[in-house]
Motif scaffolding. Structure first.
Motif, PDB file in Angstrom:
ATOM      1  N   THR A 223      16.682  -9.795 -20.106  1.00  0.00           N
ATOM      2  CA  THR A 223      16.980  -8.387 -19.831  1.00  0.00           C
ATOM      3  C   THR A 223      15.776  -7.508 -20.146  1.00  0.00           C
ATOM      4  O   THR A 223      15.426  -6.598 -19.375  1.00  0.00           O
ATOM      5  N   GLU A 224      15.108  -7.777 -21.272  1.00  0.00           N
ATOM      6  CA  GLU A 224      13.925  -7.008 -21.637  1.00  0.00           C
ATOM      7  C   GLU A 224      12.775  -7.285 -20.670  1.00  0.00           C
ATOM      8  O   GLU A 224      12.004  -6.382 -20.336  1.00  0.00           O
ATOM      9  N   PHE A 225      12.672  -8.522 -20.201  1.00  0.00           N
ATOM     10  CA  PHE A 225      11.635  -8.866 -19.228  1.00  0.00           C
ATOM     11  C   PHE A 225      11.837  -8.070 -17.943  1.00  0.00           C
ATOM     12  O   PHE A 225      10.876  -7.554 -17.368  1.00  0.00           O
ATOM     13  N   VAL A 226      13.075  -7.982 -17.487  1.00  0.00           N
ATOM     14  CA  VAL A 226      13.369  -7.184 -16.289  1.00  0.00           C
ATOM     15  C   VAL A 226      12.905  -5.744 -16.500  1.00  0.00           C
ATOM     16  O   VAL A 226      12.338  -5.112 -15.601  1.00  0.00           O
ATOM     17  N   GLY A 227      13.110  -5.226 -17.713  1.00  0.00           N
ATOM     18  CA  GLY A 227      12.714  -3.853 -18.004  1.00  0.00           C
ATOM     19  C   GLY A 227      11.223  -3.628 -17.856  1.00  0.00           C
ATOM     20  O   GLY A 227      10.792  -2.640 -17.245  1.00  0.00           O
ATOM     21  N   ILE A 228      10.407  -4.538 -18.387  1.00  0.00           N
ATOM     22  CA  ILE A 228       8.956  -4.329 -18.287  1.00  0.00           C
ATOM     23  C   ILE A 228       8.484  -4.541 -16.855  1.00  0.00           C
ATOM     24  O   ILE A 228       7.586  -3.854 -16.379  1.00  0.00           O
ATOM     25  N   MET A 229       9.098  -5.465 -16.121  1.00  0.00           N
ATOM     26  CA  MET A 229       8.710  -5.669 -14.728  1.00  0.00           C
ATOM     27  C   MET A 229       9.034  -4.431 -13.882  1.00  0.00           C
ATOM     28  O   MET A 229       8.243  -4.021 -13.031  1.00  0.00           O
ATOM     29  N   ARG A 230      10.182  -3.834 -14.137  1.00  0.00           N
ATOM     30  CA  ARG A 230      10.545  -2.611 -13.406  1.00  0.00           C
ATOM     31  C   ARG A 230       9.546  -1.498 -13.718  1.00  0.00           C
ATOM     32  O   ARG A 230       9.153  -0.727 -12.830  1.00  0.00           O
TER      33      ARG A 230
ATOM     34  N   LEU B  91       6.372  -1.892 -14.626  1.00  0.00           N
ATOM     35  CA  LEU B  91       5.106  -2.220 -13.980  1.00  0.00           C
ATOM     36  C   LEU B  91       5.178  -1.997 -12.472  1.00  0.00           C
ATOM     37  O   LEU B  91       4.215  -1.531 -11.857  1.00  0.00           O
ATOM     38  N   GLN B  92       6.306  -2.328 -11.872  1.00  0.00           N
ATOM     39  CA  GLN B  92       6.500  -2.083 -10.436  1.00  0.00           C
ATOM     40  C   GLN B  92       6.354  -0.590 -10.130  1.00  0.00           C
ATOM     41  O   GLN B  92       5.703  -0.198  -9.166  1.00  0.00           O
ATOM     42  N   ALA B  93       6.996   0.227 -10.964  1.00  0.00           N
ATOM     43  CA  ALA B  93       7.009   1.670 -10.713  1.00  0.00           C
ATOM     44  C   ALA B  93       5.613   2.272 -10.800  1.00  0.00           C
ATOM     45  O   ALA B  93       5.320   3.269 -10.143  1.00  0.00           O
ATOM     46  N   ARG B  94       4.721   1.648 -11.598  1.00  0.00           N
ATOM     47  CA  ARG B  94       3.365   2.169 -11.774  1.00  0.00           C
ATOM     48  C   ARG B  94       2.401   1.632 -10.726  1.00  0.00           C
ATOM     49  O   ARG B  94       1.235   2.036 -10.689  1.00  0.00           O
TER      50      ARG B  94
END
Length: 210
Positions: A49-56, A58-61
């Protein structure tokens, strides 16, 4: 579909390479801060769940977020690709390794496996590091914190960099990744003899288990 592909093993690897390429091209140097922000329980590891958070995040940036967008379910699958040791969670070192593009030349040096370089450099210069640790630990407590460890690695870097015949020194982001990966004791310190010995058998992952 975005150019990064789906979330199967091949598509997931392409996604990580594309995202990593975007990060390196933009000169993004805030991964550690984002990792800490995503690490909700401050465990030093990201669960799926935390991994999904950082990927989201990074995607947004990204320069072209739409081309790198994957749904949360696909990002959860990608987390398994970044979990190199199969522990069920992802460390900062694993994030860096997963996101590093294959063709990236860092600091003018040809890219090769982060784990191999860090392990070879630390183990190959164990005696020099031990002398530095002793110099920074005049009371011989045999324990150091993250700031002092970082200082020792930077001093080793200066020594190695002054000798063109020596092994390639650790890059700043590799020092940061190594220190961030260490599982310090409750007092914020680590036994540096055990830390160095761990590199003989397995590298940073083993070193974190001191």
């Amino acid at each position: 579909p975005g150019r990064a592909g789906g979330a199967g093993p091949g598509g997931g690897s392409r996604y990580l390479r594309h995202l990593g390429r975007d990060i390196w091209d933009r000169g993004e140097h805030h991964l550690l801060e984002q990792f800490k922000a995503a690490d909700a329980d401050s465990s030093g590891l990201l669960d799926p769940t935390e991994f999904v958070g950082i990927m989201r995040s990074l995607q947004a940036r990204a320069r072209d977020p739409g081309s790198l967008a994957l749904p949360d379910s696909a990002l959860a699958e990608v987390s398994r690709l970044a979990d190199f040791n199969g522990s069920g969670s992802v460390s900062y070192m694993e994030i860096l390794l997963a996101l590093q593009p294959e063709d990236t030349a860092l600091g003018g040096h040809v890219r090769f496996d982060l784990f191999e370089q860090i392990c070879a450099t630390v183990w190959g210069h164990k005696e020099a590091l031990l002398r530095l640790f002793h110099a920074l630990d005049p009371d011989r407590t045999m324990r150091l914190g993250p700031e002092t460890l970082t200082q020792a690695f930077q001093q080793l870097n200066s020594t190695l960099g002054a000798d063109s015949e020596a092994r390639t020194p650790l890059l700043d982001f590799q020092i940061e990744a190594l220190v961030a990966h260490i599982n310090f004791d409750d007092d914020g310190l680590v036994d540096y003899n055990a830390f160095l010995d761990a590199f003989h058998v397995g590298g940073p992952t083993a070193a974190a288990a001191t």
